[in-house]
Motif scaffolding. Structure first.
Motif, PDB file in Angstrom:
ATOM      1  N   ASP A   6      -6.484  -4.611  14.649  1.00 15.82           N
ATOM      2  CA  ASP A   6      -7.568  -3.889  14.887  1.00 15.82           C
ATOM      3  C   ASP A   6      -8.790  -4.226  13.715  1.00 15.82           C
ATOM      4  N   PHE A   7      -8.415  -4.165  12.346  1.00 13.96           N
ATOM      5  CA  PHE A   7      -9.159  -4.442  11.258  1.00 13.96           C
ATOM      6  C   PHE A   7      -9.601  -5.677  11.137  1.00 13.96           C
ATOM      7  N   LEU A   8      -8.752  -6.857  11.464  1.00 11.61           N
ATOM      8  CA  LEU A   8      -9.015  -8.009  11.746  1.00 11.61           C
ATOM      9  C   LEU A   8     -10.030  -8.363  12.721  1.00 11.61           C
ATOM     10  N   PHE A   9     -10.138  -7.783  13.942  1.00 10.61           N
ATOM     11  CA  PHE A   9     -10.999  -8.080  14.857  1.00 10.61           C
ATOM     12  C   PHE A   9     -11.974  -7.508  14.401  1.00 10.61           C
ATOM     13  N   ARG A  10     -12.229  -6.396  13.581  1.00 16.79           N
ATOM     14  CA  ARG A  10     -13.581  -5.785  13.289  1.00 16.79           C
ATOM     15  C   ARG A  10     -14.196  -6.723  12.012  1.00 16.79           C
ATOM     16  N   ALA A  11     -13.301  -7.543  11.340  1.00 15.55           N
ATOM     17  CA  ALA A  11     -13.792  -8.245  10.478  1.00 15.55           C
ATOM     18  C   ALA A  11     -14.370  -9.512  11.136  1.00 15.55           C
ATOM     19  N   CYS A  12     -13.948  -9.939  12.269  1.00 11.45           N
ATOM     20  CA  CYS A  12     -14.537 -11.028  13.044  1.00 11.45           C
ATOM     21  C   CYS A  12     -15.849 -10.873  13.508  1.00 11.45           C
ATOM     22  N   SER A  13     -16.328  -9.597  13.441  1.00 12.25           N
ATOM     23  CA  SER A  13     -17.782  -9.511  13.611  1.00 12.25           C
ATOM     24  C   SER A  13     -18.741  -9.335  12.397  1.00 12.25           C
ATOM     25  N   HIS A  14     -18.349  -9.450  11.399  1.00  3.86           N
ATOM     26  CA  HIS A  14     -18.623  -9.309  10.080  1.00  3.86           C
ATOM     27  C   HIS A  14     -19.905 -10.109  10.043  1.00  3.86           C
ATOM     28  N   ALA A  15     -20.980  -9.700   9.240  1.00  3.56           N
ATOM     29  CA  ALA A  15     -22.285 -10.425   8.847  1.00  3.56           C
ATOM     30  C   ALA A  15     -22.097 -11.856   8.108  1.00  3.56           C
ATOM     31  N   ASP A  16     -20.841 -11.876   7.260  1.00  7.93           N
ATOM     32  CA  ASP A  16     -20.680 -13.059   6.321  1.00  7.93           C
ATOM     33  C   ASP A  16     -19.655 -13.940   7.073  1.00  7.93           C
ATOM     34  N   VAL A  17     -20.232 -15.235   7.273  1.00  6.78           N
ATOM     35  CA  VAL A  17     -19.444 -16.338   7.917  1.00  6.78           C
ATOM     36  C   VAL A  17     -17.927 -16.460   7.519  1.00  6.78           C
ATOM     37  N   MET A  18     -17.748 -16.440   6.072  1.00  2.00           N
ATOM     38  CA  MET A  18     -16.479 -16.586   5.217  1.00  2.00           C
ATOM     39  C   MET A  18     -15.609 -15.311   5.587  1.00  2.00           C
ATOM     40  N   VAL A  19     -16.064 -14.270   5.632  1.00  3.17           N
ATOM     41  CA  VAL A  19     -15.294 -13.128   6.063  1.00  3.17           C
ATOM     42  C   VAL A  19     -14.796 -13.287   7.620  1.00  3.17           C
ATOM     43  N   GLN A  20     -15.637 -13.587   8.402  1.00  2.70           N
ATOM     44  CA  GLN A  20     -15.264 -14.072   9.654  1.00  2.70           C
ATOM     45  C   GLN A  20     -14.221 -15.137  10.002  1.00  2.70           C
ATOM     46  N   SER A  21     -14.331 -15.974   9.082  1.00  2.00           N
ATOM     47  CA  SER A  21     -13.604 -17.327   9.110  1.00  2.00           C
ATOM     48  C   SER A  21     -12.114 -16.864   8.680  1.00  2.00           C
ATOM     49  N   GLU A  22     -11.984 -16.126   7.475  1.00  5.71           N
ATOM     50  CA  GLU A  22     -10.657 -15.592   6.993  1.00  5.71           C
ATOM     51  C   GLU A  22     -10.116 -14.814   8.028  1.00  5.71           C
ATOM     52  N   ALA A  23     -10.793 -13.890   8.588  1.00  8.48           N
ATOM     53  CA  ALA A  23     -10.107 -12.553   9.587  1.00  8.48           C
ATOM     54  C   ALA A  23      -9.559 -13.703  10.832  1.00  8.48           C
ATOM     55  N   ILE A  24     -10.421 -14.658  11.302  1.00  3.52           N
ATOM     56  CA  ILE A  24      -9.864 -15.466  12.402  1.00  3.52           C
ATOM     57  C   ILE A  24      -8.727 -16.269  12.053  1.00  3.52           C
ATOM     58  N   ASP A  25      -8.535 -16.907  10.810  1.00  2.45           N
ATOM     59  CA  ASP A  25      -7.504 -17.563  10.291  1.00  2.45           C
ATOM     60  C   ASP A  25      -6.203 -16.806  10.224  1.00  2.45           C
ATOM     61  N   ALA A  26      -6.595 -15.404   9.700  1.00  5.49           N
ATOM     62  CA  ALA A  26      -5.231 -14.616   9.771  1.00  5.49           C
ATOM     63  C   ALA A  26      -4.905 -14.034  10.955  1.00  5.49           C
ATOM     64  N   LEU A  27      -5.657 -13.907  11.865  1.00  2.00           N
ATOM     65  CA  LEU A  27      -5.143 -13.596  13.353  1.00  2.00           C
ATOM     66  C   LEU A  27      -4.346 -14.811  13.894  1.00  2.00           C
ATOM     67  N   ILE A  28      -5.040 -15.934  13.706  1.00  4.55           N
ATOM     68  CA  ILE A  28      -4.118 -17.213  14.161  1.00  4.55           C
ATOM     69  C   ILE A  28      -2.733 -17.501  13.439  1.00  4.55           C
ATOM     70  N   ASP A  29      -2.834 -16.886  12.169  1.00  6.11           N
ATOM     71  CA  ASP A  29      -1.394 -17.010  11.380  1.00  6.11           C
ATOM     72  C   ASP A  29      -0.496 -15.965  11.857  1.00  6.11           C
ATOM     73  N   MET A  30      -1.176 -14.735  12.291  1.00  7.06           N
ATOM     74  CA  MET A  30      -0.016 -13.823  12.591  1.00  7.06           C
ATOM     75  C   MET A  30       0.550 -14.077  14.309  1.00  7.06           C
ATOM     76  N   PHE A  31      -0.489 -14.569  14.985  1.00  2.00           N
ATOM     77  CA  PHE A  31       0.135 -14.990  16.293  1.00  2.00           C
ATOM     78  C   PHE A  31       0.623 -16.256  16.690  1.00  2.00           C
ATOM     79  N   SER A  32       0.652 -17.311  15.672  1.00  2.00           N
ATOM     80  CA  SER A  32       0.916 -18.596  16.129  1.00  2.00           C
ATOM     81  C   SER A  32       2.418 -18.671  16.131  1.00  2.00           C
ATOM     82  N   PRO A  33       3.368 -17.999  15.411  1.00  2.00           N
ATOM     83  CA  PRO A  33       4.785 -18.450  15.815  1.00  2.00           C
ATOM     84  C   PRO A  33       4.979 -18.180  17.445  1.00  2.00           C
ATOM     85  N   ASP A  34       5.961 -19.064  18.070  1.00  2.00           N
ATOM     86  CA  ASP A  34       6.255 -18.964  19.423  1.00  2.00           C
ATOM     87  C   ASP A  34       6.911 -17.476  19.692  1.00  2.00           C
ATOM     88  N   GLY A  35       7.552 -16.895  18.564  1.00  2.00           N
ATOM     89  CA  GLY A  35       8.196 -15.622  18.986  1.00  2.00           C
ATOM     90  C   GLY A  35       7.163 -14.711  19.619  1.00  2.00           C
TER      91      GLY A  35
END
Length: 103
Positions: A6-35
């Motif tokens: 939830d925190f990362l999704f809220r950060a995805c709508s932050h005004a700063d594009v770098m904050v958005q980039s890092e939040a999206i990267d973190a979500l990808i990292d969390m859910f990328s394992p096939d498990g």
């Protein structure tokens, strides 16, 4: 776990594009394992990420002249990775559902 997502999704709508980039990267990292394919809310998560990707693409285009070239290129790379991630995870979800496994 849900609070972090939830925190990362809220950060995805932050005004700063770098904050958005890092939040999206973190979500990808969390859910990328096939498990994580067995995660109950994965289909909903992908739908929400699809919405995030459209607004993020708009933000990147709008902010291009206002941010450093390095930040712009990083944001574009994150956007491309997000699109590929969504496509990959959706194909895995479809394969799981056609093979009779729980989504």
């Amino acid at each position: 776990f849900a609070r972090v997502v939830d925190f990362l999704f809220r950060a995805c709508s932050h005004a700063d594009v770098m904050v958005q980039s890092e939040a999206i990267d973190a979500l990808i990292d969390m859910f990328s394992p096939d498990g994580t394919d067995a995660f109950q809310g994965l289909a909903q998560l992908l739908a929400e990420l699809d919405t995030v990707s459209r607004s993020f693409q708009t933000k990147i285009k709008r902010d291009r002249a206002r941010v450093a070239e390095e930040i712009y290129l990083h944001a574009k790379e994150v956007y491309l990775n997000l699109r590929r991630f969504i496509k990959y995870k959706r194909s895995r979800l479809e394969a799981r559902s056609t093979s009779g496994q729980q989504p």
